[in-house]
Write an enzyme that holds these catalytic residues in place. Structure first.
Site, PDB file in Angstrom:
ATOM      1  N   ASP A  16      -4.286  -1.333  -0.915  1.00  0.00           N
ATOM      2  CA  ASP A  16      -5.283  -1.002  -1.942  1.00  0.00           C
ATOM      3  C   ASP A  16      -5.309   0.505  -2.195  1.00  0.00           C
ATOM      4  O   ASP A  16      -5.382   0.962  -3.334  1.00  0.00           O
ATOM      5  CB  ASP A  16      -6.678  -1.457  -1.496  1.00  0.00           C
ATOM      6  CG  ASP A  16      -6.784  -2.961  -1.294  1.00  0.00           C
ATOM      7  OD1 ASP A  16      -5.954  -3.692  -1.854  1.00  0.00           O
ATOM      8  OD2 ASP A  16      -7.699  -3.384  -0.566  1.00  0.00           O
TER       9      ASP A  16
ATOM     10  N   GLU B 223       6.592 -10.134   0.446  1.00  0.00           N
ATOM     11  CA  GLU B 223       6.427 -10.619  -0.930  1.00  0.00           C
ATOM     12  C   GLU B 223       7.733 -10.541  -1.706  1.00  0.00           C
ATOM     13  O   GLU B 223       8.025 -11.418  -2.531  1.00  0.00           O
ATOM     14  CB  GLU B 223       5.316  -9.831  -1.618  1.00  0.00           C
ATOM     15  CG  GLU B 223       3.934 -10.156  -1.058  1.00  0.00           C
ATOM     16  CD  GLU B 223       2.887  -9.083  -1.302  1.00  0.00           C
ATOM     17  OE1 GLU B 223       1.728  -9.309  -0.913  1.00  0.00           O
ATOM     18  OE2 GLU B 223       3.220  -8.014  -1.854  1.00  0.00           O
TER      19      GLU B 223
ATOM     20  N   ASN C 212       4.974  -5.963  -1.005  1.00  0.00           N
ATOM     21  CA  ASN C 212       5.450  -5.564   0.313  1.00  0.00           C
ATOM     22  C   ASN C 212       6.751  -6.316   0.604  1.00  0.00           C
ATOM     23  O   ASN C 212       7.230  -7.099  -0.225  1.00  0.00           O
ATOM     24  CB  ASN C 212       4.384  -5.805   1.394  1.00  0.00           C
ATOM     25  CG  ASN C 212       3.971  -7.267   1.508  1.00  0.00           C
ATOM     26  OD1 ASN C 212       4.761  -8.179   1.252  1.00  0.00           O
ATOM     27  ND2 ASN C 212       2.728  -7.507   1.903  1.00  0.00           N
TER      28      ASN C 212
END
Length: 303
Positions: A255, A190, A187
């Site tokens: 996920d 990150e 993301n």
């Protein structure tokens, strides 16, 4: 070759305790929850596996849990959903408890310990990869210790994984351990952490290009919360926008995205069409309550 996906990573149990909250404690200025219900849901890498399984693909899960009640809860849920269970009961079970009243989260309690791994654990992952022979491996790295450099060396080694692609959802800032993988999906935060730079709409493409050149990874896909995704390949950078929706719960959206990417690859879709579908799917699940795994029927409606 039969399509099958192996999910490897930090297995968690998402525990939801709901009730009414109408009083303040006389002991301290905190609300009192009168608990009415408890719900246990597969979380972390286990939620990735559940998303994949729901999309009609044979699925297995490798990670570590504890020899405790919550570990048994995870195993029971895996058995119920038909996910092949390769988990090792050699650690404490990671549990995230969310306290909820009137659809509002009051508190989250995390029970977790860092996993250090050992040679037996590496030997086990070698055995699992060779025995299961997956067409795709998904790495769900929540930086709890399961996804070590040694483990990544096994899953990217042609001796153990001769044909399978490796997709990564990363939390670790050390991207060198992900070298040799097909796709990594950080993301925005990150990407900022690994690049050491603050990112905005003006410099994101340049930062992404620089990080791509430093990495030995075929595709980097950055998720931008409600603003879509950006894909960087050797040839191009492509932006994927998304519709605005009323966000109910963002838990598990990443996920779902990595699971749908794996699904799209299995279906023979192009990388751009795959990511368009993953963008729609992750946008869909944030409108749902709690940790949510998308179904194949829901995904078909999004195509």
């Amino acid at each position: 070759m039969k399509k099958r996906i192996l999910v490897i990573g930090d297995v968690m149990l998402d525990r939801y305790v709901e009730g009414s909250c109408d009083r303040i404690s006389p002991e301290a200025p905190v609300p009192i929850l009168k608990a009415n219900t408890e719900e246990l849901i597969l979380g972390g890498a286990a939620n990735v596996a559940l998303n994949v399984k729901n999309l009609g693909i044979e699925t297995a899960l490798f990670g570590v849990i504890g020899q405790d009640t919550y570990g048994q809860n995870i195993r029971d849920l895996l058995r119920t959903t038909g996910i092949k269970d390769y988990t090792l009961a050699c650690h404490s079970t990671t549990v995230k408890t969310r306290i909820i009243s009137k659809s509002q989260q009051l508190l989250r309690i995390d029970n977790e310990e860092q996993y250090s791994g050992n040679q037996e654990y590496i030997a086990q992952i070698k055995k699992v990869v060779m025995e299961y022979n997956p067409t795709i491996i998904i790495i769900s790295d929540y930086a709890k210790g399961v996804v070590s450099k040694e483990l990544m060396m096994v899953v990217t080694d042609r001796e153990y994984n001769p044909d399978g692609l490796v997709l990564v959802d990363p939390k670790d800032n050390n991207w060198s351990k992900y070298d040799g993988t097909y796709l990594i999906k950080p993301n925005l935060k990150e990407l900022e952490d690994v690049s050491g730079r603050k990112i905005d709409s003006l410099n994101i493409k340049n930062v992404l290009k620089e990080q791509y050149q430093k990495s030995n990874i075929e595709n980097i896909l950055v998720t931008l919360s409600g603003k879509g995704m950006i894909l960087c390949t050797r040839e191009q950078i492509v932006e994927f926008t998304t519709e605005k929706v009323d966000v109910y719960d963002v838990t598990g959206a990443g996920d779902t995205a990595i699971a749908v990417i794996a699904y799209g690859i299995h279906e023979g879709m192009t990388i751009t069409d795959t990511i368009k579908l993953a963008t729609k799917a992750s946008t869909h699940v944030v409108t749902k309550n709690k940790t949510y795994a998308i179904s194949k029927a829901e995904l078909e409606k999004l195509k």
